[in-house]
Design an enzyme around this catalytic site. Sequence first.
Site, PDB file in Angstrom:
ATOM      1  N   ARG A  72     -57.905 -14.238 -46.482  1.00 24.27           N
ATOM      2  CA  ARG A  72     -58.739 -13.652 -45.417  1.00 24.27           C
ATOM      3  C   ARG A  72     -60.214 -13.679 -45.811  1.00 24.27           C
ATOM      4  O   ARG A  72     -60.548 -13.248 -46.920  1.00 24.27           O
ATOM      5  CB  ARG A  72     -58.344 -12.188 -45.172  1.00 24.27           C
ATOM      6  CG  ARG A  72     -56.953 -11.993 -44.633  1.00 24.27           C
ATOM      7  CD  ARG A  72     -56.677 -10.519 -44.371  1.00 24.27           C
ATOM      8  NE  ARG A  72     -56.744  -9.696 -45.569  1.00 24.27           N
ATOM      9  CZ  ARG A  72     -57.466  -8.592 -45.682  1.00 24.27           C
ATOM     10  NH1 ARG A  72     -58.201  -8.161 -44.690  1.00 24.27           N
ATOM     11  NH2 ARG A  72     -57.441  -7.901 -46.806  1.00 24.27           N
ATOM     12  N   ARG A 132     -41.170  -3.490 -34.643  1.00 24.29           N
ATOM     13  CA  ARG A 132     -39.820  -4.022 -34.386  1.00 24.29           C
ATOM     14  C   ARG A 132     -39.606  -4.268 -32.900  1.00 24.29           C
ATOM     15  O   ARG A 132     -39.068  -5.288 -32.497  1.00 24.29           O
ATOM     16  CB  ARG A 132     -38.750  -3.029 -34.864  1.00 24.29           C
ATOM     17  CG  ARG A 132     -38.503  -3.059 -36.356  1.00 24.29           C
ATOM     18  CD  ARG A 132     -37.234  -2.290 -36.668  1.00 24.29           C
ATOM     19  NE  ARG A 132     -37.024  -2.171 -38.102  1.00 24.29           N
ATOM     20  CZ  ARG A 132     -35.865  -1.776 -38.639  1.00 24.29           C
ATOM     21  NH1 ARG A 132     -34.854  -1.444 -37.859  1.00 24.29           N
ATOM     22  NH2 ARG A 132     -35.742  -1.699 -39.946  1.00 24.29           N
ATOM     23  N   LYS A 154     -43.733   1.149 -37.804  1.00 23.59           N
ATOM     24  CA  LYS A 154     -42.808   0.043 -38.104  1.00 23.59           C
ATOM     25  C   LYS A 154     -41.851  -0.193 -36.928  1.00 23.59           C
ATOM     26  O   LYS A 154     -41.522  -1.325 -36.600  1.00 23.59           O
ATOM     27  CB  LYS A 154     -42.041   0.323 -39.400  1.00 23.59           C
ATOM     28  CG  LYS A 154     -42.929   0.167 -40.640  1.00 23.59           C
ATOM     29  CD  LYS A 154     -42.213   0.394 -41.955  1.00 23.59           C
ATOM     30  CE  LYS A 154     -43.176   0.152 -43.127  1.00 23.59           C
ATOM     31  NZ  LYS A 154     -42.601   0.399 -44.443  1.00 23.59           N
ATOM     32  N   HIS A 202     -42.086  11.999 -47.052  1.00 24.69           N
ATOM     33  CA  HIS A 202     -41.170  10.926 -47.460  1.00 24.69           C
ATOM     34  C   HIS A 202     -40.255  11.408 -48.602  1.00 24.69           C
ATOM     35  O   HIS A 202     -39.051  11.154 -48.592  1.00 24.69           O
ATOM     36  CB  HIS A 202     -41.956   9.695 -47.901  1.00 24.69           C
ATOM     37  CG  HIS A 202     -42.665   9.005 -46.753  1.00 24.69           C
ATOM     38  ND1 HIS A 202     -43.239   7.769 -46.871  1.00 24.69           N
ATOM     39  CD2 HIS A 202     -42.888   9.385 -45.475  1.00 24.69           C
ATOM     40  CE1 HIS A 202     -43.776   7.400 -45.711  1.00 24.69           C
ATOM     41  NE2 HIS A 202     -43.588   8.372 -44.860  1.00 24.69           N
ATOM     42  N   GLY A 225     -46.611  -8.009 -51.906  1.00 25.12           N
ATOM     43  CA  GLY A 225     -46.943  -9.365 -51.448  1.00 25.12           C
ATOM     44  C   GLY A 225     -47.044 -10.368 -52.591  1.00 25.12           C
ATOM     45  O   GLY A 225     -46.536 -11.486 -52.501  1.00 25.12           O
ATOM     46  N   GLY A 282     -51.162  -8.206 -52.158  1.00 22.33           N
ATOM     47  CA  GLY A 282     -50.785  -6.795 -52.251  1.00 22.33           C
ATOM     48  C   GLY A 282     -49.710  -6.559 -53.299  1.00 22.33           C
ATOM     49  O   GLY A 282     -49.230  -7.490 -53.959  1.00 22.33           O
ATOM     50  N   GLY A 316     -50.769 -10.857 -46.511  1.00 20.59           N
ATOM     51  CA  GLY A 316     -50.835  -9.704 -47.422  1.00 20.59           C
ATOM     52  C   GLY A 316     -50.362 -10.087 -48.810  1.00 20.59           C
ATOM     53  O   GLY A 316     -49.835  -9.264 -49.565  1.00 20.59           O
ATOM     54  N   GLY A 317     -50.592 -11.342 -49.158  1.00 18.13           N
ATOM     55  CA  GLY A 317     -50.027 -11.906 -50.389  1.00 18.13           C
ATOM     56  C   GLY A 317     -50.614 -11.379 -51.683  1.00 18.13           C
ATOM     57  O   GLY A 317     -50.006 -11.559 -52.736  1.00 18.13           O
TER      58      GLY A 317
HETATM   59  P1  NDP Z   1     -50.782  -2.956 -50.332  1.00 17.02           P
HETATM   60  O1  NDP Z   1     -51.490  -1.651 -50.158  1.00 17.02           O
HETATM   61  O2  NDP Z   1     -50.673  -3.493 -51.692  1.00 17.02           O
HETATM   62  O3  NDP Z   1     -51.521  -3.997 -49.356  1.00 17.02           O
HETATM   63  C1  NDP Z   1     -50.894  -5.169 -48.938  1.00 17.02           C
HETATM   64  C2  NDP Z   1     -51.867  -6.080 -48.250  1.00 17.02           C
HETATM   65  O4  NDP Z   1     -52.243  -5.602 -46.969  1.00 17.02           O
HETATM   66  C3  NDP Z   1     -53.207  -6.297 -48.927  1.00 17.02           C
HETATM   67  O5  NDP Z   1     -53.076  -7.082 -50.075  1.00 17.02           O
HETATM   68  C4  NDP Z   1     -53.992  -6.974 -47.820  1.00 17.02           C
HETATM   69  O6  NDP Z   1     -53.717  -8.360 -47.769  1.00 17.02           O
HETATM   70  C5  NDP Z   1     -53.355  -6.380 -46.566  1.00 17.02           C
HETATM   71  N1  NDP Z   1     -54.345  -5.572 -45.864  1.00 17.02           N
HETATM   72  C6  NDP Z   1     -54.812  -4.351 -46.207  1.00 17.02           C
HETATM   73  N2  NDP Z   1     -55.748  -3.972 -45.329  1.00 17.02           N
HETATM   74  C7  NDP Z   1     -55.852  -4.974 -44.399  1.00 17.02           C
HETATM   75  C8  NDP Z   1     -56.635  -5.165 -43.243  1.00 17.02           C
HETATM   76  N3  NDP Z   1     -57.492  -4.251 -42.803  1.00 17.02           N
HETATM   77  N4  NDP Z   1     -56.475  -6.315 -42.550  1.00 17.02           N
HETATM   78  C9  NDP Z   1     -55.601  -7.248 -42.955  1.00 17.02           C
HETATM   79  N5  NDP Z   1     -54.842  -7.118 -44.058  1.00 17.02           N
HETATM   80  C10 NDP Z   1     -54.973  -5.996 -44.761  1.00 17.02           C
HETATM   81  O7  NDP Z   1     -49.334  -2.854 -49.653  1.00 17.02           O
HETATM   82  P2  NDP Z   1     -47.947  -2.496 -50.344  1.00 17.02           P
HETATM   83  O8  NDP Z   1     -47.418  -3.696 -51.048  1.00 17.02           O
HETATM   84  O9  NDP Z   1     -48.061  -1.203 -51.066  1.00 17.02           O
HETATM   85  O10 NDP Z   1     -47.040  -2.197 -49.043  1.00 17.02           O
HETATM   86  C11 NDP Z   1     -46.341  -3.221 -48.357  1.00 17.02           C
HETATM   87  C12 NDP Z   1     -45.146  -2.594 -47.644  1.00 17.02           C
HETATM   88  O11 NDP Z   1     -44.296  -1.959 -48.606  1.00 17.02           O
HETATM   89  C13 NDP Z   1     -45.497  -1.509 -46.603  1.00 17.02           C
HETATM   90  O12 NDP Z   1     -44.695  -1.698 -45.453  1.00 17.02           O
HETATM   91  C14 NDP Z   1     -45.152  -0.210 -47.289  1.00 17.02           C
HETATM   92  O13 NDP Z   1     -44.740   0.799 -46.367  1.00 17.02           O
HETATM   93  C15 NDP Z   1     -44.007  -0.629 -48.201  1.00 17.02           C
HETATM   94  N6  NDP Z   1     -43.943   0.191 -49.435  1.00 17.02           N
HETATM   95  C16 NDP Z   1     -42.714   0.567 -49.894  1.00 17.02           C
HETATM   96  C17 NDP Z   1     -42.602   1.342 -51.044  1.00 17.02           C
HETATM   97  C18 NDP Z   1     -41.250   1.734 -51.548  1.00 17.02           C
HETATM   98  O14 NDP Z   1     -41.163   2.467 -52.537  1.00 17.02           O
HETATM   99  N7  NDP Z   1     -40.192   1.249 -50.959  1.00 17.02           N
HETATM  100  C19 NDP Z   1     -43.797   1.763 -51.784  1.00 17.02           C
HETATM  101  C20 NDP Z   1     -45.023   1.234 -51.274  1.00 17.02           C
HETATM  102  C21 NDP Z   1     -45.075   0.489 -50.125  1.00 17.02           C
HETATM  103  P3  NDP Z   1     -54.578  -9.518 -48.474  1.00 17.02           P
HETATM  104  O15 NDP Z   1     -53.731  -9.966 -49.605  1.00 17.02           O
HETATM  105  O16 NDP Z   1     -54.760 -10.538 -47.424  1.00 17.02           O
HETATM  106  O17 NDP Z   1     -55.871  -8.910 -48.904  1.00 17.02           O
END
Ligand code: NDP
Length: 313
Positions: free
Chosen positions: A36, A143, A139, A271, A17, A14, A11-12
């Site tokens: 991917r 775990r 989540k 949330h 990520g 993202g 998920g790098g």
């Molecule tokens: P993103 O929506 O940016 O997505 C992260 C990555 O998930 C994508 O880049 C992609 O990886 C991968 N992904 C998405 N769909 C698929 C799929 N169908 N199959 C495989 N991989 C997939 O994520 P966030 O960074 O927003 O969220 C990451 C974590 O952070 C989550 O657990 C979320 O709950 C948490 N979070 C926390 C927040 C806070 O305020 N504390 C706010 C937002 C999120 P690839 O790079 O390979 O394409």
Amino acid sequence: MEKKSRVLIVGGTGYIGRRLVRASLAQGHPTFVVMRPEIGLDVDKLQMLLSFKAQGARLLEASLDDHAGLVAAVKQVDVVISAMSGSFNRSHNLKRQHKLVEVIKEAGNVKRFLPSEFGMDPSRMAHALEPGRVTFDEKMEVRRAIEEANIPHTYISANCFAAIFCPNLCQMRTLLPPKEKVRVYGDGNVKVILVDEDDVATYTIKSIDDPRTLNKTIYLRPKDNILSQNEVITKWETLSGKVLEKIHIPAEEFLASMKDMDFAHQVGVGHFYHMFYEGCLTNFDIGEGGEEATLLYPEVVYTRMDDYMKQYL
Ligand code: NDP
């Protein structure tokens, strides 16, 4: 000098990520990023991946749908970090991490796995409201699978990402500071914790080779960033020189607003309710099984929210 662990980030590209990739490289870890095939024609993702490569990362072609390929990728590293997206859109991507758990179990070489968490501590959210509880339930299922498989792990409880909660003065549906009026949750005095996303990544990477964080939850609680909504608003008013009209929203009214919303916003309301009315980020002490990141790594100079908000002036 101790050798730095080799890190694989899933998920790098993202939101969090990409910061984990940069922090891993910055802290001198041999860094691998899953590329991917499913990204298809997403040229932005591809270019980001290529930019990681230019900065020294190794791209590994692998897919959650290709078990053998993923095992081969995992076998090349010591640490796996998942930054898979959350469950705001019914995608249930968090559940896809069960594949990753199976692969790590089979590979048998991983010294630490960090699943996609980076928010509230799901183990404290068993009472969470529907439909937002999906995030915490999924989540927690991951775990349980990790712990049943005896995989060494660390869970990162990062609290609120700054860009999503701070400059907008904790308003939903916007990322920009309000110009005239601000909606205040209840009396606005409940404390939340705001963390710069790059700091989230820095603390996360610091934790991966640290024996003190093994099989523990790491809470990010930068002292100066533990703020009530009122304090966030005052900081912005001081910076901008403009006083905003405050509209206080009682809890019942806030929750009732959910009924005409789509799924993603309903999740968001739940949330926000837990954070800004109930105080779920700050209404407990970190006990056994937890550590606080700024105490473990006092050398990190974290971003204060006044400085963060200056970008928005
Ligand atoms: P993103 O929506 O940016 O997505 C992260 C990555 O998930 C994508 O880049 C992609 O990886 C991968 N992904 C998405 N769909 C698929 C799929 N169908 N199959 C495989 N991989 C997939 O994520 P966030 O960074 O927003 O969220 C990451 C974590 O952070 C989550 O657990 C979320 O709950 C948490 N979070 C926390 C927040 C806070 O305020 N504390 C706010 C937002 C999120 P690839 O790079 O390979 O394409």
